[in-house]
Enzyme design. Sequence first.
Site, PDB file in Angstrom:
ATOM      1  N   ARG A  58      -6.976  -3.294 -17.113  1.00  0.00           N
ATOM      2  CA  ARG A  58      -6.275  -4.413 -16.858  1.00  0.00           C
ATOM      3  C   ARG A  58      -6.889  -5.907 -17.133  1.00  0.00           C
ATOM      4  O   ARG A  58      -6.386  -6.781 -17.097  1.00  0.00           O
ATOM      5  CB  ARG A  58      -6.103  -4.651 -14.918  1.00  0.00           C
ATOM      6  CG  ARG A  58      -5.183  -5.687 -14.544  1.00  0.00           C
ATOM      7  CD  ARG A  58      -4.824  -5.415 -13.260  1.00  0.00           C
ATOM      8  NE  ARG A  58      -5.709  -4.988 -12.168  1.00  0.00           N
ATOM      9  CZ  ARG A  58      -6.706  -5.648 -11.668  1.00  0.00           C
ATOM     10  NH1 ARG A  58      -6.701  -6.852 -11.854  1.00  0.00           N
ATOM     11  NH2 ARG A  58      -7.453  -5.249 -10.792  1.00  0.00           N
ATOM     12  N   TYR A 111      16.457 -19.954 -21.739  1.00  0.00           N
ATOM     13  CA  TYR A 111      16.897 -18.494 -21.387  1.00  0.00           C
ATOM     14  C   TYR A 111      17.184 -18.069 -19.734  1.00  0.00           C
ATOM     15  O   TYR A 111      16.487 -18.606 -18.920  1.00  0.00           O
ATOM     16  CB  TYR A 111      15.579 -17.431 -21.724  1.00  0.00           C
ATOM     17  CG  TYR A 111      15.673 -16.068 -21.661  1.00  0.00           C
ATOM     18  CD1 TYR A 111      16.525 -15.344 -22.470  1.00  0.00           C
ATOM     19  CD2 TYR A 111      14.948 -15.504 -20.569  1.00  0.00           C
ATOM     20  CE1 TYR A 111      16.775 -14.011 -22.175  1.00  0.00           C
ATOM     21  CE2 TYR A 111      15.021 -14.285 -20.463  1.00  0.00           C
ATOM     22  CZ  TYR A 111      15.833 -13.412 -20.988  1.00  0.00           C
ATOM     23  OH  TYR A 111      15.883 -12.004 -21.001  1.00  0.00           O
ATOM     24  N   ASP A 183       8.617 -22.045 -25.458  1.00  0.00           N
ATOM     25  CA  ASP A 183       9.005 -20.566 -25.779  1.00  0.00           C
ATOM     26  C   ASP A 183       9.761 -20.501 -27.146  1.00  0.00           C
ATOM     27  O   ASP A 183      10.555 -21.040 -27.826  1.00  0.00           O
ATOM     28  CB  ASP A 183      10.263 -20.297 -24.754  1.00  0.00           C
ATOM     29  CG  ASP A 183      10.678 -19.057 -24.836  1.00  0.00           C
ATOM     30  OD1 ASP A 183      10.496 -18.154 -25.904  1.00  0.00           O
ATOM     31  OD2 ASP A 183      11.178 -18.337 -23.850  1.00  0.00           O
ATOM     32  N   LYS A 208      10.972  -9.175 -28.588  1.00  0.00           N
ATOM     33  CA  LYS A 208      12.153  -9.749 -29.520  1.00  0.00           C
ATOM     34  C   LYS A 208      11.487  -9.594 -31.051  1.00  0.00           C
ATOM     35  O   LYS A 208      11.015  -8.377 -31.325  1.00  0.00           O
ATOM     36  CB  LYS A 208      12.645 -11.124 -29.423  1.00  0.00           C
ATOM     37  CG  LYS A 208      12.864 -11.172 -27.907  1.00  0.00           C
ATOM     38  CD  LYS A 208      14.088 -10.375 -27.394  1.00  0.00           C
ATOM     39  CE  LYS A 208      14.304 -10.495 -25.828  1.00  0.00           C
ATOM     40  NZ  LYS A 208      14.283 -11.703 -25.160  1.00  0.00           N
TER      41      LYS A 208
HETATM   42  C1  LIG Z   1      14.065 -12.060 -23.874  1.00  0.00           C
HETATM   43  C2  LIG Z   1      13.507 -13.445 -23.880  1.00  0.00           C
HETATM   44  C3  LIG Z   1      12.798 -13.843 -22.713  1.00  0.00           C
HETATM   45  C4  LIG Z   1      12.067 -12.732 -21.705  1.00  0.00           C
HETATM   46  O1  LIG Z   1      11.533 -11.896 -22.283  1.00  0.00           O
HETATM   47  P1  LIG Z   1      11.158 -10.226 -21.650  1.00  0.00           P
HETATM   48  O2  LIG Z   1      10.356  -9.845 -22.598  1.00  0.00           O
HETATM   49  O3  LIG Z   1      12.590  -9.814 -21.484  1.00  0.00           O
HETATM   50  O4  LIG Z   1      10.554 -10.559 -20.420  1.00  0.00           O
HETATM   51  C5  LIG Z   1      12.148 -15.285 -22.745  1.00  0.00           C
HETATM   52  N1  LIG Z   1      12.729 -16.272 -23.417  1.00  0.00           N
HETATM   53  C6  LIG Z   1      13.655 -15.832 -24.521  1.00  0.00           C
HETATM   54  C7  LIG Z   1      13.776 -17.012 -25.445  1.00  0.00           C
HETATM   55  C8  LIG Z   1      13.880 -14.568 -24.476  1.00  0.00           C
HETATM   56  O5  LIG Z   1      14.779 -14.277 -25.696  1.00  0.00           O
END
Ligand SMILES: *Cc1c(COP(=O)(O)O)cnc(C)c1O
Length: 383
Positions: A58, A111, A183, A208
């Site tokens: 962890r 998001y 992000d 992603k």
């Molecule tokens: C999917 C996504 C998230 C969240 O990510 P997870 O891996 O599902 O927790 C945050 N920001 C964007 C732009 C995303 O496409």
Amino acid sequence: MRVLEKRFETLLLHSVEKNKKPIKSKITPIYQTSAFTFDHLDELEGFFQGEGNYLYSRTGNPNTDELGQAVAAIEGAPAGVATSSGLSAILAGVLAVVRSGDHIVAADDLYGGSFHLLKEELNQLGIKTTFVSFSNLDEVEQAIQPNTKLLYTESITNPLLRVENLEAVVNLAKKHDLKTLVDNTFATPFHCNPYLQGIDLVIHSATKYIGGHSDVTAGVVVGGEDLVGQARAKIVNLGANVSPFEAWLTSRGLKTLALRMKCQSFNARKLAEKLSSNPNIAKVYYPFNETEEGFGAMVTIEVSKNIDINQFFKSLSWVKIVPTLAGVETTVSHPLTTSHRALPVEASAALGITKEVVRISVGIEHHEDIIQAFEKAIENSVH
Ligand SMILES: *Cc1c(COP(=O)(O)O)cnc(C)c1O
């Protein structure tokens, strides 16, 4: 009679001495272990004196460290830490900067999951957020309060694919002595490096494009040593670490990021160009002006009112409806009833997200086949 060297039960656990000599495997092995061993107290003390090595997964594991460092390297940042999901990366990144009583100014087209994290969870913990349109930085500046600590936006927004002016965001933050968090999930480090442009913390949903194969949930926070150290402490204390296996899979996917993004962005641009001249498509959202080759692999379209949207989705043959993005397969989603479901209809409409809006995550198939699949579906759903 021959006898066992120790009793049976003991041999089950202690017959083979582990880690005798380093094995030089080509690929980092999966350290699927919850903790690490020490031969003597000096070695244990050495760990706490910062002599490297590992204690407990962890708090640190070679696979999760590899992922954090690899993404930091391609973002041009000194430090990076991997997390259990994109959302936990955002949570850790935000908590690295703000405390209860502080205020955040965030983009109103974040998001959906990030929007909820700020609006519900962090709000309950005494961290308030004002959501404004970052396409108008005057509005952002007006929303800044004496207790504001952080500006938070996305390098390419979802689902309408607005490209953020990061330089302007950095300048505004400097003027008011604020930190910035971006992000960078949709753009990926292949197209955009916010840290190099002066952003303090960059987060990814590695679920992603970083992973790229729709088989893991993971996240990464990158930035300077100080803030990433703060984020790491949050991850350790909140238990938001990623598992060694998922980190390993994500690092494996990351190796082909450039190949995937070149191909997927090329395909996306081709598709966006072709659909722009289709009379049954009212609008195509794609960042055409950024580069000739394509900028990102997401394309969002608004079909005309004469298209039966249910029929359209049914007619897409091998292109499946999937509520995620960024895999190697081309997929579609329907933002109004998925990612933006929780928003009141008027709020979605104000953002331009109507029933007719379809988000396309373009994959690595041949671009002609992708184009054909969409043209056929349009043709089959005119009414
Ligand atoms: C999917 C996504 C998230 C969240 O990510 P997870 O891996 O599902 O927790 C945050 N920001 C964007 C732009 C995303 O496409």
